[in-house]
Scaffold this motif. Structure first.
Motif, PDB file in Angstrom:
ATOM      1  N   TYR B  54      33.146  40.904  43.885  1.00  0.00           N
ATOM      2  CA  TYR B  54      34.588  40.828  44.123  1.00  0.00           C
ATOM      3  C   TYR B  54      35.284  40.261  42.892  1.00  0.00           C
ATOM      4  O   TYR B  54      36.275  40.813  42.409  1.00  0.00           O
ATOM      5  CB  TYR B  54      34.860  39.949  45.344  1.00  0.00           C
ATOM      6  CG  TYR B  54      36.314  39.793  45.686  1.00  0.00           C
ATOM      7  CD1 TYR B  54      36.989  40.789  46.376  1.00  0.00           C
ATOM      8  CD2 TYR B  54      37.020  38.656  45.308  1.00  0.00           C
ATOM      9  CE1 TYR B  54      38.325  40.661  46.687  1.00  0.00           C
ATOM     10  CE2 TYR B  54      38.368  38.511  45.608  1.00  0.00           C
ATOM     11  CZ  TYR B  54      39.016  39.525  46.295  1.00  0.00           C
ATOM     12  OH  TYR B  54      40.349  39.395  46.593  1.00  0.00           O
ATOM     13  N   ARG B  56      34.203  40.224  39.832  1.00  0.00           N
ATOM     14  CA  ARG B  56      34.147  41.184  38.709  1.00  0.00           C
ATOM     15  C   ARG B  56      35.212  42.261  38.862  1.00  0.00           C
ATOM     16  O   ARG B  56      35.868  42.647  37.901  1.00  0.00           O
ATOM     17  CB  ARG B  56      32.758  41.839  38.650  1.00  0.00           C
ATOM     18  CG  ARG B  56      31.756  41.121  37.781  1.00  0.00           C
ATOM     19  CD  ARG B  56      30.610  42.044  37.366  1.00  0.00           C
ATOM     20  NE  ARG B  56      29.959  42.717  38.490  1.00  0.00           N
ATOM     21  CZ  ARG B  56      29.071  42.129  39.287  1.00  0.00           C
ATOM     22  NH1 ARG B  56      28.746  40.857  39.102  1.00  0.00           N
ATOM     23  NH2 ARG B  56      28.513  42.802  40.277  1.00  0.00           N
ATOM     24  N   ALA B  57      35.381  42.744  40.103  1.00  0.00           N
ATOM     25  CA  ALA B  57      36.330  43.848  40.328  1.00  0.00           C
ATOM     26  C   ALA B  57      37.765  43.431  40.013  1.00  0.00           C
ATOM     27  O   ALA B  57      38.527  44.202  39.422  1.00  0.00           O
ATOM     28  CB  ALA B  57      36.233  44.343  41.773  1.00  0.00           C
ATOM     29  N   ASP B  60      38.275  42.756  36.155  1.00  0.00           N
ATOM     30  CA  ASP B  60      38.033  43.890  35.274  1.00  0.00           C
ATOM     31  C   ASP B  60      39.262  44.096  34.387  1.00  0.00           C
ATOM     32  O   ASP B  60      40.396  43.973  34.856  1.00  0.00           O
ATOM     33  CB  ASP B  60      37.795  45.125  36.167  1.00  0.00           C
ATOM     34  CG  ASP B  60      37.725  46.400  35.364  1.00  0.00           C
ATOM     35  OD1 ASP B  60      36.642  46.683  34.850  1.00  0.00           O
ATOM     36  OD2 ASP B  60      38.760  47.092  35.253  1.00  0.00           O
ATOM     37  N   LEU B 243      40.422  54.002  41.400  1.00  0.00           N
ATOM     38  CA  LEU B 243      39.086  53.516  41.755  1.00  0.00           C
ATOM     39  C   LEU B 243      38.531  54.285  42.947  1.00  0.00           C
ATOM     40  O   LEU B 243      37.356  54.657  42.974  1.00  0.00           O
ATOM     41  CB  LEU B 243      39.141  52.020  42.083  1.00  0.00           C
ATOM     42  CG  LEU B 243      39.402  51.086  40.900  1.00  0.00           C
ATOM     43  CD1 LEU B 243      39.700  49.687  41.394  1.00  0.00           C
ATOM     44  CD2 LEU B 243      38.214  51.081  39.945  1.00  0.00           C
ATOM     45  N   GLU B 248      34.553  54.261  43.466  1.00  0.00           N
ATOM     46  CA  GLU B 248      34.300  52.826  43.293  1.00  0.00           C
ATOM     47  C   GLU B 248      34.908  52.101  44.485  1.00  0.00           C
ATOM     48  O   GLU B 248      35.879  51.355  44.350  1.00  0.00           O
ATOM     49  CB  GLU B 248      34.982  52.342  42.001  1.00  0.00           C
ATOM     50  CG  GLU B 248      34.494  53.019  40.755  1.00  0.00           C
ATOM     51  CD  GLU B 248      33.433  52.192  40.056  1.00  0.00           C
ATOM     52  OE1 GLU B 248      33.087  51.124  40.592  1.00  0.00           O
ATOM     53  OE2 GLU B 248      32.964  52.606  38.999  1.00  0.00           O
ATOM     54  N   GLN B 250      34.070  49.608  46.622  1.00  0.00           N
ATOM     55  CA  GLN B 250      34.165  48.150  46.736  1.00  0.00           C
ATOM     56  C   GLN B 250      35.255  47.628  45.804  1.00  0.00           C
ATOM     57  O   GLN B 250      36.062  46.782  46.181  1.00  0.00           O
ATOM     58  CB  GLN B 250      32.799  47.515  46.422  1.00  0.00           C
ATOM     59  CG  GLN B 250      32.763  46.016  46.605  1.00  0.00           C
ATOM     60  CD  GLN B 250      33.015  45.274  45.309  1.00  0.00           C
ATOM     61  OE1 GLN B 250      32.716  45.780  44.230  1.00  0.00           O
ATOM     62  NE2 GLN B 250      33.591  44.096  45.423  1.00  0.00           N
ATOM     63  N   ALA B 251      35.307  48.150  44.576  1.00  0.00           N
ATOM     64  CA  ALA B 251      36.329  47.705  43.622  1.00  0.00           C
ATOM     65  C   ALA B 251      37.727  48.085  44.107  1.00  0.00           C
ATOM     66  O   ALA B 251      38.668  47.292  43.992  1.00  0.00           O
ATOM     67  CB  ALA B 251      36.055  48.325  42.248  1.00  0.00           C
TER      68      ALA B 251
END
Lengths: 262, 281
Positions: B54, B56-57, B60, B243, B248, B250-251
């Motif tokens: 989470y 990291r997303a 980003d 995303l 992607e 989860q992101a």
């Protein structure tokens, strides 16, 4: 005053006038051909059909919720009241994403629909459900204040005069609510026909099947087909303006009706 | 016979308990399915790969740039609409002039227009084949697929919110106190800051919160004018879509959860402000 008009013109009127200018570049024949192409007609059917059904569902559940919130006291009432505004507060893209996830075959609700053979995503049903979500606050928030204004004395009087509860409901409570319910319907419907963000995720966007008009406009724009986009936008705008006028008219009616009551 | 006092209110002005329970149950159940479950799903899906995924997303670089662009667009369009909202409400509440009713309708216009059409009119105006697009391009100004286009579309869509909040408020308040201030020798600016502003501050704040939340969450209109260039012209809602289309998930949900926080935060703020507003009047 002058500033108000200049700013209004710059941000709203001139851009909208561009649409009229672009339309003027086309002949009536061209306009008609584009606006009534098969793909366009299919998109109207989905957009207006799903919006109509969604707004109808909203009137039923919206009035029910407004009634429960105004008339009854139950635990969690404050939270329920706050939750009504969530669809309005949430960015449409998030609503679309969330509803798609819930209704997908492996989603929280979709897993129960899948065995029944009901396809809730990438189908007209999915579009309708997204529009129900988007439109709910409009009905509740128009009916609620009118319901709050109704005076209990009138109902008591009806009862004293021998009316049954059903008669009181039908003859005393419903009539002043009707304009508010219709306004709520019109607001939800107007919002639904233009809705884009929450629908694109769930619709699947297949031509002739789940392609709503705003999406068709979008794909015309992406193909730099400006006349095509303009003709469709014009149809949408005409409907939107009609709705806006209807809503204003209904608003006046609501106030008159309420005036008779108090 | 029962005394009237007891028999009438119970049977005649409310429903039996079971009917009440069914109505509450239906309403609340509907709300749970349509609102609570989707909200919970966003949070669960955002955290499905653990807290670090989470983190990291949402940190980003593309997500951060999208957040920055969203904040910039809101920071420009909200003050513009704030100044307009006060000016328009002032004009409508204080003066009677021909076309006043029309002006009120025109202010509501952006609410009736599909966001896609809202974005589209700016493409027709400033796009490569647009009315003044070629002239702007020759002078090195880029509106569409760039920040100015995003700001314009956002401003269009959030145009009515402050004005709509203030018009009924200022109409209800009348202007005797302002007149008194002017007669007693206050300058118009003094009159505005010392008399008018304190009277409308909660309504103003409410409108600004609503306007800001809408500005940050706008999707359709911005999507049309932005061209969706990843990390360059994508705002937070557009980044969610990018995303999602790239699988992607989860992101996408993680970034969407930021928007949920903004949306729910604005909702709570509005309810608190509405309460203060009620107390102050």
């Amino acid at each position: 005053m002058g500033y108000t008009l200049v700013y209004l013109s710059l941000i709203v009127l001139i851009p909208l006038a561009t649409l009229a200018l672009k339309t003027a570049e086309m002949t009536w024949g061209e306009l008609w051909t584009i606006a009534t192409s098969d793909r366009a007609l299919a998109s109207y059917k989905i957009t207006f059909g799903a919006s109509f059904i969604a707004a109808t569902i909203n009137v039923v559940f919206g009035t029910l919720l407004a009634w429960a919130l105004v008339r009854y006291r139950f635990p969690g009432r404050g939270i329920v009241d706050a939750l009504i505004d969530v669809p309005f507060a949430l960015p449409t893209a998030v609503s679309g994403l969330a509803l798609t996830a819930v209704l997908a075959p492996n989603g929280f609700i979709g897993q129960f629909l899948e065995p029944l053979g009901i396809k809730a995503v990438f189908s007209p049903l999915g579009i309708t459900l997204a529009l129900v979500f988007i439109g709910l606050p409009f009905v509740v928030r128009t009916v609620q204040p009118v319901l709050e204004e109704l005076e209990p004395e009138v109902e008591e009087a009806a009862a004293v005069l021998g009316a049954s509860r059903a008669q009181t409901l039908w003859r005393v409570i419903v009539p002043p609510l009707v304009p508010a319910m219709l306004t709520g319907f019109a607001l939800a419907f107007a919002r639904a026909i233009g809705e884009y963000g929450s629908v694109v995720f769930i619709a699947g966007n297949k031509q002739f099947e789940t392609e709503i008009t705003p999406l068709l406009i979008m794909s015309r724009l992406e193909a730099y087909d400006y006349p095509g986009a303009t003709a469709l936008a014009l149809v949408m705008l005409l409907v939107s303006f009609t709705m806006l006028l209807a809503i204003n008219g209904l608003g006046a009616w609501t106030r008159r009706r309420a005036g008779h009551i108090t | 016979m029962l005394p009237l006092e007891r028999s009438i209110p119970r049977a005649a002005t409310t429903e039996p308990t079971w009917v009440r329970r069914i109505i509450i149950g239906l309403g609340v159940g509907f709300l749970l399915l349509f609102v609570v479950v989707p909200l919970a799903t966003v949070v669960i899906a955002a955290l499905s790969h653990g807290a670090s995924a989470y983190g990291r997303a949402i940190t980003d670089p593309h997500a951060l740039r999208a957040l920055k662009l969203t904040l910039i667009a809101a920071a420009i369009s909200v003050p513009l609409n704030l100044v307009f909202g006060v000016a328009a409400a002032w004009a409508i509440a204080r003066f009677r002039f021909p076309g006043r009713a029309l002006l009120i309708t025109l202010i509501d216009l952006p609410l009736a227009v599909s966001p896609v059409i809202a974005g589209m009119v700016f493409v027709l105006l400033f796009g490569a084949n647009g009315l003044i697009g070629p002239w702007l391009a020759a002078n090195g100004v880029k509106v569409i697929f760039a920040l100015p286009g995003i700001v314009l579309a956002t401003t269009f869509v959030t145009f009515p919110y402050v004005a709509r909040e203030l018009i009924p408020l200022m109409e209800a308040q009348g202007h005797e106190e302002e007149e008194a201030a002017l007669v007693l020798g206050a300058s118009p600016w003094q009159m505005f800051t010392k008399i008018t502003l304190p009277k409308i501050k909660w309504g103003l704040l409410y409108g600004v919160v609503l306007c800001t939340a809408r500005a940050m969450g706008e999707f359709g209109a911005v999507s049309v004018v932005s061209g969706n260039i990843r990390g360059r012209t994508s705002t937070l809602p557009l980044h969610v879509e990018i995303l999602y289309n790239e699988y992607e998930y989860q992101a996408a949900f993680a970034v969407a959860s930021l928007l949920v926080i903004i949306g729910i935060g604005s909702l709570i703020a509005r309810r608190l402000i509405a309460r203060r507003k009620k107390e102050s009047t």
